[in-house]
Design an enzyme around this catalytic site. Structure first.
Site, PDB file in Angstrom:
ATOM      1  N   PHE A 255       3.419  -3.192  -4.839  1.00 18.62           N
ATOM      2  CA  PHE A 255       2.201  -3.690  -4.206  1.00 18.62           C
ATOM      3  C   PHE A 255       1.107  -3.556  -5.805  1.00 18.62           C
ATOM      4  O   PHE A 255       0.108  -2.271  -5.617  1.00 18.62           O
ATOM      5  CB  PHE A 255       1.852  -2.906  -3.021  1.00 18.62           C
ATOM      6  CG  PHE A 255       1.667  -3.270  -1.825  1.00 18.62           C
ATOM      7  CD1 PHE A 255       3.394  -3.534  -1.821  1.00 18.62           C
ATOM      8  CD2 PHE A 255       1.077  -3.362  -1.798  1.00 18.62           C
ATOM      9  CE1 PHE A 255       3.545  -4.379  -0.054  1.00 18.62           C
ATOM     10  CE2 PHE A 255       0.514  -3.979   0.147  1.00 18.62           C
ATOM     11  CZ  PHE A 255       1.985  -4.964   0.575  1.00 18.62           C
ATOM     12  N   CYS A 266      -3.525  -6.024   9.548  1.00 18.44           N
ATOM     13  CA  CYS A 266      -3.587  -4.309   9.548  1.00 18.44           C
ATOM     14  C   CYS A 266      -4.107  -3.556   8.280  1.00 18.44           C
ATOM     15  O   CYS A 266      -4.726  -2.838   9.069  1.00 18.44           O
ATOM     16  CB  CYS A 266      -2.185  -4.219   9.779  1.00 18.44           C
ATOM     17  SG  CYS A 266      -0.884  -4.822  10.886  1.00 18.44           S
TER      18      CYS A 266
END
Ligand SMILES: NC(=O)c1ccc[n+]([C@@H]2O[C@H](COP(=O)([O-])OP(=O)(O)OC[C@H]3O[C@@H](n4cnc5c(N)ncnc54)[C@H](O)[C@@H]3O)[C@@H](O)[C@H]2O)c1
Length: 439
Positions: A255, A266
């Protein structure tokens, strides 16, 4: 054990199917008759790798079935998973109407003990609201029936949902009573063959854990996006910086990819909802407020690059765009950065020829109000006569394209890469004018 899953979308359908795969008998309910009809006819209403075969296998084995019949679904499972949507309300808070409607439906029809499991992503305190809604319905019926409410947030990733569900990093279970704790432990037994993955905790902590995890991941993305923009100005290469920092085990490589901003069903809504929950409770989450702001800015980054090359007025420009889904391996277009990019470019007069291997159909639906975007069936066909290529989603098929063919198809060898897919030095050697993020 018999299980009912309420809501047969990305989370509910994967949950129900994976539970059936381990031998449970599962009933999946949805209020959308179109979805249930597709499922009953052997199809699936979403794209998720591996899911269709698994659904077929379990339906054929008689362990999985689909219904719109609420009473039958409540009668079926001792455990009732609620996996309905929790979209953002106007003020950014999570809209709980579908969760509470599902809870009330259970209470209206139950005739014995039920474990009601919140699998949807819901703010801290929702289990109390679910409990109150059920108690209220039961009181109206004059029924005194036992039930438990459990929080079991889902951490699966679209595109790798089956693997995530079958081999979870952890299973968070928030529970306040022993009877439900025992049932939930037993239910997840088949998913912990090598080691214990269940984290039992109190309900409120479980609810907050889900938001904390998504907020952290969104933070890493926005952090890298801001650094990438700085790197670009300073003449540094964010890709080298990413590797240099990711190699620290305290940081890790996951990430840390800069790009065109996070999207999907989300992160955007969960960051908003957490900021909102905090505000309602007298806290300002300054870091997360900035994470969201940085993300809004980042979605325009590629547009800014196009504008600085061609000018504000893009009329007469044709731009090829590869990738529409908010990430690869899904057809999910919710909050996809491509939507903002296409809107901004067409607003300035550009004509967009877009290609996505899976999400084109869904994109066509959500972009039906935008003039100036057409959809190509083939990635190379999208390039014909275009002034430039923009890359928005990092599908695997874009990793090593035929650059000679790209050069021949485009009016000029010009690429705006929102996902840093290629080696800038090499592409420049090949004569491409290549603009990436933070390089
Ligand atoms: N999509 C993801 O990657 C993901 C991952 C983790 C958690 N979540 C969370 O899981 C929840 C569901 O997300 P999703 O992406 O599966 O949503 P989705 O929109 O794909 O599916 C929700 C389904 O619930 C159905 N529904 C609504 N009300 C109902 C009711 N009363 N009874 C029966 N069905 C009903 C809808 O028709 C829809 O098919 C959300 O809270 C989301 O934040 C999603």
């Amino acid at each position: 054990m018999k299980i009912t899953v309420i809501g047969s979308g990305y989370v509910g359908l994967v949950t129900g199917t994976c539970l059936a795969e381990t031998g449970y008998h599962v009933c999946c309910l949805d209020v959308d008759p179109r979805k249930i009809e597709i499922l009953q006819n052997g199809g699936i209403p979403i794209f998720e790798p591996g899911l269709e075969d698994m659904v077929k296998r379990n339906v054929a084995a008689g362990r999985l079935h689909f219904t719109t019949d609420v009473a039958a679904s409540v009668a079926f499972g001792e455990v009732q998973f609620i996996a309905v949507g929790t979209p953002p309300d106007e003020d950014g808070s999570a809209d709980l109407q579908y969760v509470l409607a599902a809870a009330r439906n259970i209470a209206r029809h139950m005739t014995g003990y039920r474990v009601v499991v919140d699998k949807s992503t819901v703010p801290v305190g929702t289990a109390d609201k679910v409990r109150a809604a059920i108690a209220d319905e039961l009181a109206q019926r004059g029924a005194d029936l036992p039930f438990s409410v459990v929080s079991n947030p889902e951490f699966l990733k679209e595109g790798a949902a089956i693997e995530d569900f079958m081999r979870p990093d952890r299973v968070v279970i928030g529970v306040d009573d022993d009877r439900a704790a025992e049932i939930m432990r037993r239910l997840y037994k088949p998913f912990q063959r090598s080691h214990e993955r269940v984290l039992l905790m109190d309900v409120r902590s479980a609810e907050l854990t889900k938001y904390a995890a998504n907020a952290m991941l969104a933070t890493r993305i926005s952090f890298m996006n801001e650094l990438a923009n700085l790197a670009e100005t300073m003449g540094a290469d964010i890709e080298q910086v990413r590797q240099g920092m990711g190699s620290d085990p305290r940081i890790g490589y996951h990430f840390l990819y800069p790009g065109v901003g996070y999207g999907g069903s989300c992160f955007p809504k969960d960051v908003k909802a957490l900021v909102r929950t905090a505000k309602e409770n007298g806290h300002t989450l300054r870091v997360l407020t900035a994470v969201e702001e940085a993300n809004e800015v980042q979605k325009l980054r590629l547009v800014e690059k196009v504008v600085s090359r061609f000018g504000e007025d893009l009329s007469g420009r044709r731009l090829a765009l590869w990738g529409l889904a908010f990430k690869p391996n899904t057809d999910d277009m919710r909050e996809a950065p491509s939507r903002v990019i296409v809107e901004e470019l067409t607003r300035r007069g550009a004509e967009i020829v877009a290609f996505d291997p899976v999400a084109a159909h869904e994109a066509q639906r959500v972009m039906s109000g935008i003039n100036g975007v057409v959809f190509a069936d083939d990635m190379m066909q999208a390039l014909q006569g275009a002034d430039a290529l923009l890359i928005v989603t990092e599908w695997k098929m874009f990793r090593a394209p035929d650059f000679e063919a790209i050069r021949r198809s485009l009016k000029q060898p010009l690429i705006f890469d929102g996902r840093n897919m290629y080696d800038p030095a090499w592409l420049r050697e090949q004569g491409f004018d290549y603009h990436a993020i933070g390089r």
